[in-house]
Design a protein around this motif. Sequence first.
Motif: not given
Length: 375
Positions: A158, A161, A164-165, A189, A192, A246, A268
């Motif tokens: 993606e 973004v 993502s983390t 996610p 990912s 998570s 992502t």
Amino acid sequence: MGKIMHNTIKGMSFKARLALISLFTLLVTIGIYQIRWHEVDAAIATPQAWSSVYSGTAFPGSYTYAITTAAGTDRLLVVAVQSTTTAAATQTCSVTWGGKALTQATGNGTTSGQAHTYLFYLNEANIAAASGSSLAVTVTGGTTSYNMVRAAVYTGVEQSVPVSTTATYNSAATAVTTVGPLSPNLTIPTGSQAIEIINLSRTGSTTSRTITVALPWSTLFTSATGSGTGTVGVRNYMFGDTTAGSGITGQWTASGTTLAAMSAMVITAKLPASLAVTSTTIEPTGHRLDTDGSVVMQRLAVTGSGPIELNSLTLDDLGTTSVLASAEIYISPTLQPALPADAVLLASATNWGGSSTQFSLTGGTQANRTLGGTE
């Protein structure tokens, strides 16, 4: 091109057909229908796997790193840097490729320690705009002991973004056996890709400590060792994880006490940007023969960016329709007054009375139900 959803309703009188045509035109105009979809299996790939760009006792410099992966595949260049100094120090690190500055996703250079790690990335637009294939890495701060630079190219990322983390860890001046946890914990996610770089630096011995990878993490690049100046044994690890979840700590147990640093980020996967119904048409006839007077066909032109797979189509005319003998939903890449010969039946129901009904689109193959790219 887009794909056309054909909704054919059979078994009606002429008067009933006219009423339904008007009603469906109104309902479609105000949006009382719903199409559900999901992202097709994660498209992240690594056509240029992790490789070593530099390992040595000097600080990194400039190197040739050619990107051979085709343009337009939502690429992401990722560079991992490990730096060990002879004594505790803070550092700065920067990376360019083809004259374009990479974004530092995470790092721990602001911590005063001997071991440091960094992760950088460059997106598709900047890869395309770059000139040449020079990868320049600049590390400043402290007296160098040993440094390593790794690089890889991912696709299916993606671009809005791409990361993502991010998370990091540094034991500073304290030798530890428990390496971690990352701060903050990672969230991965669905689809990912998490990346973690680990720097173990053992002072007073050139024999570096080890850790053993454990599921769901896997090895992205075989661990490498180095004998740094100042009697420092250095080992580099690169791990990856694609399991959605998570609270992921990224914590490890070393074979003995060691100075340690870790950096991690989550890439992502390319997500569908939209799914839109761009046009709707009601036809008083529309079955395969185009002569069946007891058929009404409604066409929905569906456009999406993908790859995404259509899951369901919900129809609702507030329950005012007479009970219909059958309702069928087809899909086709072509648009015709009659149902196209290449149309594939995705779903059907008997005795539909117009109440809100979700039709699960399970007919045909996944390829029939999938929109790929912007069509």
